[in-house]
Design a protein around this motif. Sequence first.
Motif, PDB file in Angstrom:
ATOM      1  N   UNK A 143       0.826  -1.198   0.000  1.00 24.96           N
ATOM      2  CA  UNK A 143       0.000   0.000   0.000  1.00 24.96           C
ATOM      3  C   UNK A 143       0.862   1.249   0.000  1.00 24.96           C
ATOM      4  N   UNK A 144       0.244   2.387   0.107  1.00 18.42           N
ATOM      5  CA  UNK A 144       0.973   3.645   0.183  1.00 18.42           C
ATOM      6  C   UNK A 144       1.719   4.028  -1.078  1.00 18.42           C
ATOM      7  N   UNK A 145       1.338   3.471  -2.232  1.00 19.81           N
ATOM      8  CA  UNK A 145       2.016   3.793  -3.478  1.00 19.81           C
ATOM      9  C   UNK A 145       3.306   3.027  -3.700  1.00 19.81           C
ATOM     10  N   UNK A 146       3.583   2.021  -2.880  1.00 20.36           N
ATOM     11  CA  UNK A 146       4.761   1.170  -3.073  1.00 20.36           C
ATOM     12  C   UNK A 146       4.369  -0.079  -3.836  1.00 20.36           C
ATOM     13  N   UNK A 147       5.055  -0.349  -4.932  1.00 22.87           N
ATOM     14  CA  UNK A 147       4.808  -1.530  -5.738  1.00 22.87           C
ATOM     15  C   UNK A 147       6.126  -2.270  -5.898  1.00 22.87           C
ATOM     16  N   UNK A 148       6.067  -3.588  -5.884  1.00 22.86           N
ATOM     17  CA  UNK A 148       7.247  -4.412  -6.094  1.00 22.86           C
ATOM     18  C   UNK A 148       6.959  -5.403  -7.208  1.00 22.86           C
ATOM     19  N   UNK A 149       7.927  -5.540  -8.115  1.00 23.43           N
ATOM     20  CA  UNK A 149       7.783  -6.437  -9.257  1.00 23.43           C
ATOM     21  C   UNK A 149       9.000  -7.352  -9.303  1.00 23.43           C
ATOM     22  N   UNK A 150       8.739  -8.641  -9.519  1.00 26.57           N
ATOM     23  CA  UNK A 150       9.832  -9.581  -9.769  1.00 26.57           C
ATOM     24  C   UNK A 150       9.765  -9.965 -11.238  1.00 26.57           C
ATOM     25  N   UNK A 151      10.932  -9.993 -11.888  1.00 26.30           N
ATOM     26  CA  UNK A 151      10.976 -10.355 -13.302  1.00 26.30           C
ATOM     27  C   UNK A 151      11.351 -11.826 -13.467  1.00 26.30           C
ATOM     28  N   UNK A 156      13.907  -8.419  -8.040  1.00 28.79           N
ATOM     29  CA  UNK A 156      12.792  -7.639  -7.504  1.00 28.79           C
ATOM     30  C   UNK A 156      13.155  -6.161  -7.584  1.00 28.79           C
ATOM     31  N   UNK A 157      12.252  -5.379  -8.167  1.00 22.42           N
ATOM     32  CA  UNK A 157      12.437  -3.940  -8.287  1.00 22.42           C
ATOM     33  C   UNK A 157      11.301  -3.244  -7.556  1.00 22.42           C
ATOM     34  N   UNK A 158      11.641  -2.234  -6.782  1.00 23.25           N
ATOM     35  CA  UNK A 158      10.638  -1.434  -6.091  1.00 23.25           C
ATOM     36  C   UNK A 158      10.256  -0.227  -6.924  1.00 23.25           C
ATOM     37  N   UNK A 159       9.000   0.181  -6.809  1.00 28.26           N
ATOM     38  CA  UNK A 159       8.496   1.369  -7.506  1.00 28.26           C
ATOM     39  C   UNK A 159       7.717   2.214  -6.518  1.00 28.26           C
ATOM     40  N   UNK A 160       7.826   3.508  -6.678  1.00 29.35           N
ATOM     41  CA  UNK A 160       7.079   4.439  -5.843  1.00 29.35           C
ATOM     42  C   UNK A 160       6.149   5.261  -6.718  1.00 29.35           C
ATOM     43  N   UNK A 161       4.865   5.192  -6.403  1.00 22.32           N
ATOM     44  CA  UNK A 161       3.849   6.005  -7.073  1.00 22.32           C
ATOM     45  C   UNK A 161       3.532   7.142  -6.109  1.00 22.32           C
ATOM     46  N   UNK A 162       4.047   8.332  -6.407  1.00 22.16           N
ATOM     47  CA  UNK A 162       3.909   9.440  -5.456  1.00 22.16           C
ATOM     48  C   UNK A 162       2.471   9.913  -5.274  1.00 22.16           C
TER      49      UNK A 162
END
Length: 113
Positions: free
Chosen positions: A52-60, A65-71
């Motif tokens: 939650x909180x705009x944090x997304x994690x993706x594994x390829x 694993x890469x983290x992403x922040x949606x501000x």
Amino acid sequence: MPTLAATGEGRLLATYTDGKLIAYTAVGADDWSRADLATSGWADATSLFSPGGGLYYRRDGNGVVTGYLDTSPFNDSGTDISPYAPTGTTSSGWDPILSAQPHNSWPDTTRRW
């Protein structure tokens, strides 16, 4: 749709094999909306999760694993999503099954922290 994650109450995030990143908002059984956050770049995702909180994690497919922040996670736009390196983590050695419970999904009386 190879991946699907809950990002908060009534909110889902999905990747598609054509590389799209899609956000869904569900208000009720017959009240859904869709926002295309990215039209490409997400085709290699094998797992997707969010606390939650705009944090997304993706594994390829390589297990990275890469983290992403949606501000602004509620604006239905992906222009403010940027990759970031979470502190104290590595990009390999993650469990094959990843999940996260969004912070606001637990009733206050059951939180353990």
